[in-house]
Design a protein around this motif. Structure first.
Motif, PDB file in Angstrom:
ATOM      1  N   ALA A  74       1.519 -65.195  14.062  1.00 27.46           N
ATOM      2  CA  ALA A  74       2.346 -65.813  13.024  1.00 27.46           C
ATOM      3  C   ALA A  74       1.658 -65.759  11.670  1.00 27.46           C
ATOM      4  O   ALA A  74       2.290 -65.453  10.644  1.00 27.46           O
ATOM      5  CB  ALA A  74       2.664 -67.257  13.404  1.00 27.46           C
ATOM      6  N   ARG A  75       0.355 -66.031  11.634  1.00 27.46           N
ATOM      7  CA  ARG A  75      -0.384 -65.947  10.369  1.00 27.46           C
ATOM      8  C   ARG A  75      -0.381 -64.520   9.811  1.00 27.46           C
ATOM      9  O   ARG A  75      -0.426 -64.323   8.599  1.00 27.46           O
ATOM     10  CB  ARG A  75      -1.823 -66.422  10.571  1.00 27.46           C
ATOM     11  N   LEU A  76      -0.313 -63.544  10.714  1.00 25.96           N
ATOM     12  CA  LEU A  76      -0.317 -62.146  10.298  1.00 25.96           C
ATOM     13  C   LEU A  76       1.089 -61.591  10.112  1.00 25.96           C
ATOM     14  O   LEU A  76       1.274 -60.375  10.003  1.00 25.96           O
ATOM     15  CB  LEU A  76      -1.099 -61.304  11.317  1.00 25.96           C
ATOM     16  N   ARG A  77       2.092 -62.471  10.122  1.00 23.90           N
ATOM     17  CA  ARG A  77       3.494 -62.134   9.831  1.00 23.90           C
ATOM     18  C   ARG A  77       4.088 -61.164  10.856  1.00 23.90           C
ATOM     19  O   ARG A  77       4.912 -60.324  10.523  1.00 23.90           O
ATOM     20  CB  ARG A  77       3.640 -61.558   8.419  1.00 23.90           C
ATOM     21  N   ASP A  78       3.711 -61.295  12.094  1.00 19.45           N
ATOM     22  CA  ASP A  78       4.206 -60.406  13.145  1.00 19.45           C
ATOM     23  C   ASP A  78       5.125 -61.186  14.073  1.00 19.45           C
ATOM     24  O   ASP A  78       4.714 -61.705  15.115  1.00 19.45           O
ATOM     25  CB  ASP A  78       3.026 -59.806  13.921  1.00 19.45           C
ATOM     26  N   GLY A  79       6.408 -61.269  13.704  1.00 22.40           N
ATOM     27  CA  GLY A  79       7.367 -62.030  14.489  1.00 22.40           C
ATOM     28  C   GLY A  79       7.602 -61.451  15.866  1.00 22.40           C
ATOM     29  O   GLY A  79       7.833 -62.186  16.832  1.00 22.40           O
ATOM     30  N   ASP A  80       7.547 -60.121  15.995  1.00 23.16           N
ATOM     31  CA  ASP A  80       7.747 -59.501  17.308  1.00 23.16           C
ATOM     32  C   ASP A  80       6.638 -59.897  18.269  1.00 23.16           C
ATOM     33  O   ASP A  80       6.879 -60.162  19.452  1.00 23.16           O
ATOM     34  CB  ASP A  80       7.795 -57.979  17.169  1.00 23.16           C
ATOM     35  N   ARG A  81       5.422 -59.950  17.769  1.00 27.06           N
ATOM     36  CA  ARG A  81       4.290 -60.322  18.630  1.00 27.06           C
ATOM     37  C   ARG A  81       4.355 -61.814  18.985  1.00 27.06           C
ATOM     38  O   ARG A  81       4.007 -62.205  20.105  1.00 27.06           O
ATOM     39  CB  ARG A  81       2.977 -59.968  17.934  1.00 27.06           C
ATOM     40  N   VAL A  82       4.817 -62.646  18.064  1.00 34.80           N
ATOM     41  CA  VAL A  82       5.032 -64.062  18.375  1.00 34.80           C
ATOM     42  C   VAL A  82       6.051 -64.194  19.495  1.00 34.80           C
ATOM     43  O   VAL A  82       5.845 -64.926  20.478  1.00 34.80           O
ATOM     44  CB  VAL A  82       5.510 -64.839  17.132  1.00 34.80           C
ATOM     45  N   ALA A  83       7.159 -63.464  19.371  1.00 35.11           N
ATOM     46  CA  ALA A  83       8.212 -63.533  20.384  1.00 35.11           C
ATOM     47  C   ALA A  83       7.703 -63.059  21.741  1.00 35.11           C
ATOM     48  O   ALA A  83       8.039 -63.645  22.778  1.00 35.11           O
ATOM     49  CB  ALA A  83       9.412 -62.692  19.943  1.00 35.11           C
ATOM     50  N   HIS A  84       6.890 -62.004  21.748  1.00 42.85           N
ATOM     51  CA  HIS A  84       6.348 -61.500  23.011  1.00 42.85           C
ATOM     52  C   HIS A  84       5.438 -62.533  23.672  1.00 42.85           C
ATOM     53  O   HIS A  84       5.524 -62.771  24.888  1.00 42.85           O
ATOM     54  CB  HIS A  84       5.576 -60.207  22.778  1.00 42.85           C
ATOM     55  N   ALA A  85       4.570 -63.160  22.877  1.00 38.98           N
ATOM     56  CA  ALA A  85       3.654 -64.161  23.434  1.00 38.98           C
ATOM     57  C   ALA A  85       4.427 -65.367  23.969  1.00 38.98           C
ATOM     58  O   ALA A  85       4.114 -65.884  25.053  1.00 38.98           O
ATOM     59  CB  ALA A  85       2.645 -64.593  22.370  1.00 38.98           C
ATOM     60  N   LEU A  86       5.434 -65.812  23.231  1.00 36.14           N
ATOM     61  CA  LEU A  86       6.271 -66.902  23.732  1.00 36.14           C
ATOM     62  C   LEU A  86       6.961 -66.491  25.029  1.00 36.14           C
ATOM     63  O   LEU A  86       7.058 -67.278  25.976  1.00 36.14           O
ATOM     64  CB  LEU A  86       7.323 -67.283  22.692  1.00 36.14           C
ATOM     65  N   GLY A  87       7.439 -65.250  25.067  1.00 39.44           N
ATOM     66  CA  GLY A  87       8.102 -64.758  26.265  1.00 39.44           C
ATOM     67  C   GLY A  87       7.202 -64.743  27.474  1.00 39.44           C
ATOM     68  O   GLY A  87       7.648 -65.015  28.602  1.00 39.44           O
ATOM     69  N   GLN A  88       5.931 -64.439  27.276  1.00 42.64           N
ATOM     70  CA  GLN A  88       4.989 -64.447  28.394  1.00 42.64           C
ATOM     71  C   GLN A  88       4.900 -65.834  29.031  1.00 42.64           C
ATOM     72  O   GLN A  88       4.786 -65.971  30.253  1.00 42.64           O
ATOM     73  CB  GLN A  88       3.593 -64.012  27.923  1.00 42.64           C
TER      74      GLN A  88
END
Length: 730
Positions: free
Chosen positions: A596-610
Motif C-alpha cells: 500500500a505504501r508503494l501504491r500497488d493496489g494489485d499486490r494489496v488485493a493479492h495479499a488480502l486474498g491469500q
C-alpha cells in the motif's frame, strides 16, 4: 436486511469449540462465550495470567565479549555470533493461560428460535432462545465481567470450573461457596505447581426470585426470574481475601442496564469513531459470520472483518496491548507462550491505532513500555555494555528482559525493537499535536544506546551496526548474527532523528543527528532489490515470512515513491521477490501494508486474498496464524483494519495521500473518522464512476502536500475550518 455495515456478527447455533466462542473484553479481563442454553460456559481470561515456568529471566551478561565479536564479524567471520551466548538453552517466556470457565447447567428442553450474537458497539455477547436469554459483557468502567441470565422459572446450576484443556495436573485448587442475602459468593483459587503464585476468581451471584442452595463447588438456583453474575480475577502471592473482594462486587449496582450504561460511555464512544462502508450487498451483510466467511470476495466480509478487527483490538487493549492471542485463549497450551512478540506481531496488531482513532490501544502499548523500561536498561548494560535501552523481542508482560534466544534465533542481538515499539507513540503525538514527556524520555534512552553502541566504522567512514539481526531471517551465505541489517539501519536513523526532534535546541540533539548522518545508505543488490543486509557480500534469503528489511517503507516514511523513488523501486522489487514461506497471516498482511505504501493496489488485493481464501478466520471472527484455522492467533484479525486504511488513506505530519492502493474490486465506499498525523479528521467517499470526495476537519493550522492519482499539490488547512476536496479515485 441492514442499510449499512453490520457492527456485529451472529450465528444460529452455540459454539462447539472455544475458538468459535464470541469475545468480549476491557483490556484486562476477557471472556469467550459459548452461548449454549443448556450447558453454557464463559471462559474467563486476564492479561496478567501467565504460568511460572522456571526460566532464568536475567539478560545474558555478554558485554565483555562484544568487542571481540565485532572484530571477528568485521574481519569476515560470518558465523562468529553463533557462539555469542551464555550457554543457556532456549527459554520461553511465561505462557499465557485462561483462568477458568463459569459453567451454567440447565435441564434439557426443546430449543426454538436460537441465535447468538455479539454487538461490537456495546461489547455485549447475547444468546437467546424461547425461555432463556444470556447477555455478557466486560465493563471498561468497573473492570468486571457481567453476565445476566433471564427466563421464566429459571433453574440453573452455577460453578467455577478450572478444568480446561492443558491445565496442569499439579494446580492447587480451592473452591469457596457461601450464601449471601441476595444469592451467593463463589470463589476459585488455583496455585501454580512449584510456585508461590496463584490466581483467584470471585463471582457474586445475585438472584431475583426463586431459591438458592449450595451444591458444592457451586450453587443451585430454582424458580428464579433472573440471575446476575459479577466476576473478577486476580493473580497474586499468598491468599486473596475473597470476602473483601466479594464485598467490593456487591457494592456495584446490581442492575445489568446500569452497569452497561457506565461501560458504554467508554466502549461505544471509542468503537464508533471510525467506520468503513464498502457499499456491500445488504443480503450478504445479513448473513451469519460463518456463512459470510465462505464468500471470500464479498465486500460485506471486509466490512465485517474491519469492524470486528477494531472491536477485538479495542477489547484486548488496556493493561497491555494485545498478545499473540489478543486477550483470549481457551487452552493452557498457547502457541509461542501467547506472548507479546515485538519483532512483528505486536507491531502489526497495533498498526491502526493512530489512524483508526484508538488512543486506548496506544495507551496500552505505552503502559507496557513504561513498566518495562528499567528492564530495557538492563538489556543494554548486560548484552552491549551501554547506557540507554534495548527492547526484548518477546515478553510475557512481566519481565522486559531479553532471555528468549538461541543459535537460530539470536534475538538478544536485535537492537531495532525499541524504535518499532515507540513508533506508535510518536504517531499518536503527531496525530494529537502533543509531545508526551514519557515518550521523549524513552526516545532519549534509545538514542543514548546508539551513542555508545555505534562506535565501529567501515572503510568509507560509515558507522557499522555490528552485530546486526534481521528478524527472523539470515543471509544465504552467513549466520543469523551479521552486519548492517537494513532494518537496523532504518531504526537507528529514525530513533536518533526522532529523539533529536523531541529535544530541540540541546547539545544531545545535535550529537544524535550527526550520528544518524554517519550511518551508511541502503544497498541495492544485483537483482535490483533493496538488500536485507547493506554489508557488501551478504546474500539475500528471499523466501521468508518476515519483511524486516522494508521497515523503512512501512511503518517508517524513510523510503517513499515521492521522496526516494529509486529506493522505493528497489523496495518494490524486494517485495516482489519475497516468498510467503510458511503462509503465516502476519506475513501476508505485512506484505499488504508495504504494498500500500508503494501504491500497488494489485499486490494489496493479492495479499488480502491469500488471507481471505486461506480460511484464517473462526466463526468468532478471531483469526488463526496459519491457513485452515490452524493455531488461534490475533495477527490477521487485528492487522486487517490497518491494511484497509492504508490502501485508502496515508499521512505524515506534512503529507496526505488519498486512495493510493485501492483494489479494483472495491469501486465504491466510504471511510469516515480516520485521523491524520497532521491533526485532521478525514471522511473519504468514492464511487464506481471514479469520483471521490474528502472532507478534512483540521484541529490545527498547517501546510501539507496532497497526493492523489493525478499528482501533487499544496494544501493549506486552517484549524476549525472544514476543507472539502474533490478528486479522481484512479
Amino acid at each position: 436486511m441492514t442499510e449499512g455495515p453490520t457492527h456485529g456478527t451472529w450465528e444460529p447455533a452455540p459454539a462447539a469449540r472455544w475458538e468459535d466462542a464470541f469475545l468480549s473484553g476491557n483490556g484486562r479481563h476477557g471472556t469467550l462465550v459459548f452461548g449454549d442454553p443448556h450447558h453454557d460456559q464463559v471462559i474467563v481470561t486476564h492479561h496478567t495470567l501467565v504460568r511460572p515456568n522456571g526460566s532464568d529471566t536475567r539478560p545474558p551478561r555478554l558485554a565483555a565479549g562484544l568487542p571481540a565479536l565485532q572484530d571477528r564479524l568485521l574481519a569476515g567471520d560470518l558465523t562468529a555470533a553463533e557462539g555469542f551466548t551464555d550457554g543457556r538453552p532456549l527459554q520461553w517466556v511465561q505462557p499465557f493461560h485462561p483462568a477458568f470457565r463459569i459453567r451454567l447447567e440447565r435441564a434439557e428442553d426443546a430449543v426454538r428460535g436460537y441465535r447468538r450474537s455479539v454487538d461490537f458497539t456495546t461489547g455485549v455477547v447475547r444468546a437467546a432462545c424461547t425461555g432463556w436469554t444470556s447477555r455478557v459483557f466486560v465493563s471498561r468502567a468497573d473492570d468486571v465481567i457481567v453476565q445476566h441470565v433471564t427466563g421464566p422459572g429459571l433453574s440453573v446450576d452455577i460453578a467455577l470450573d478450572h478444568r480446561l484443556p492443558g491445565a496442569p495436573a499439579g494446580l492447587g485448587i480451592g473452591h469457596g461457596a457461601v450464601l449471601t442475602p441476595d444469592g451467593a459468593l463463589l470463589s476459585l483459587r488455583a496455585r501454580y505447581p512449584d510456585s508461590d503464585r496463584a490466581f483467584t476468581g470471585v463471582t457474586q451471584v445475585t438472584v431475583t426470585g426463586g431459591t438458592t442452595a449450595l451444591v458444592p463447588p457451586g450453587v443451585r438456583i430454582e424458580g428464579a426470574e433472573a440471575v446476575l453474575l459479577l466476576t473478577r480475577v486476580w493473580r497474586h502471592t499468598g491468599e486473596l481475601d475473597t470476602i473483601a473482594e466479594g464485598r467490593a462486587l456487591r457494592e456495584l449496582p446490581p442492575v445489568f442496564d446500569e452497569l452497561l450504561d457506565r461501560h458504554l460511555a467508554l466502549h461505544r464512544t471509542a468503537y464508533q469513531r471510525v467506520t468503513l462502508d464498502l457499499a456491500a450487498d445488504p443480503a450478504e451483510r445479513a448473513l451469519p459470520g460463518s456463512q459470510l466467511l465462505k464468500r471470500t470476495r464479498s465486500a460485506a466480509l471486509l466490512e465485517r472483518l474491519f469492524a470486528a478487527g477494531r472491536y477485538h483490538l479495542l477489547s484486548a487493549s488496556g493493561l497491555n496491548p494485545p498478545r499473540l492471542t489478543g486477550l483470549w485463549t481457551g487452552d493452557w497450551d498457547t502457541a509461542w507462550s501467547g506472548a507479546f512478540t515485538n519483532d512483528a506481531n505486536v507491531n502489526l496488531q497495533t498498526a491502526s491505532a493512530a489512524a483508526a482513532a484508538l488512543p486506548e490501544v496506544t495507551g496500552a502499548l505505552a503502559a507496557l513500555i513504561h513498566r518495562q523500561l528499567p528492564d530495557w536498561r538492563d538489556n543494554a548494560r548486560a548484552v552491549f555494555g551501554t547506557r540507554g535501552a534495548v527492547a526484548p523481542a518477546h515478553t510475557d508482560g512481566e519481565s522486559g528482559h531479553s532471555y528468549h534466544f538461541d543459535r537460530e534465533y539470536p534475538l538478544h542481538l536485535w537492537t531495532a525493537g525499541a524504535d518499532w515499539l515507540l513508533k506508535p507513540l510518536v504517531d499518536h503525538d503527531e496525530t494529537y499535536g502533543t509531545r508526551d514527556p514519557r515518550t521523549a524520555a524513552a526516545l532519549a534512552e534509545v538514542a543514548l544506546f546508539y551513542e555508545d553502541f555505534l562506535t565501529r566504522t567501515d572503510s568509507d567512514g560509515h558507522l557499522v551496526v555490528v552485530p546486526s539481526y534481521s528478524p527472523e531471517n539470515r543471509p544465504a551465505n552467513a549466520s543469523w548474527g551479521a552486519l548492517n541489517a537494513a532494518m537496523d539501519l532504518s531504526a537507528a536513523r529514525h530513533a536518533l532523528r526522532t529523539a533529536a526532534d523531541y529535544h530541540p535546541g540541546t547539545p544531545e540533539a545535535d550529537r544524535w543527528r550527526a550520528l544518524a548522518d554517519r550511518l551508511p545508505p541502503h544497498r541495492i543488490n544485483e537483482d535490483g532489490a533493496l538488500a536485507e543486509w547493506a554489508w557488501p557480500g551478504l546474500e539475500d534469503s528471499y523466501d521468508h515470512r518476515h519483511l524486516s528489511h522494508l521497515y523503512g517503507v512501512w511503518p517508517l516514511d524513510e523510503i517513499t515513491p515521492y521522496d526516494t523513488p529509486a529506493l522505493a523501486a528497489a523496495a518494490h522489487r524486494a517485495l516482489a521477490l519475497r516468498g510467503a514461506e510458511n503462509d503465516s497471516a502476519h506475513g501476508h498482511l505485512h506484505h499488504a501494508l508495504i504494498a500500500a505504501r508503494l501504491r500497488d493496489g494489485d499486490r494489496v488485493a493479492h495479499a488480502l486474498g491469500q488471507v481471505l481464501d486461506g480460511d484464517f478466520f473462526h466463526a468468532s471472527l478471531m483469526s488463526a496464524h496459519y491457513p485452515k484455522r490452524d493455531v488461534y492467533n490475533a495477527d490477521a484479525a487485528h492487522t486487517l483494519p490497518a491494511v484497509l486504511i492504508e490502501m485508502l488513506v496515508q499521512s505524515t505530519p506534512d503529507r496526505l495521500v488519498l486512495l493510493p492502493a485501492l483494489p479494483k474490486a472495491y469501486a465504491g465506499g466510504a471511510l469516515r473518522g480516520v485521523r491524520t498525523r497532521f491533526g485532521a479528521v478525514l471522511d473519504l467517499t468514492w464511487s464506481p464512476d471514479g469520483e471521490a470526495r474528502a472532507v478534512l476537519r483540521p484541529s490545527r493550522t498547517c501546510r501539507i502536500e496532497l497526493r492523489t492519482s493525478t499528482g501533487a499539490q499544496p494544501l493549506h488547512l486552517v484549524a476549525g475550518e472544514d476543507h472539502v476536496l474533490t478528486l479522481r479515485a484512479w
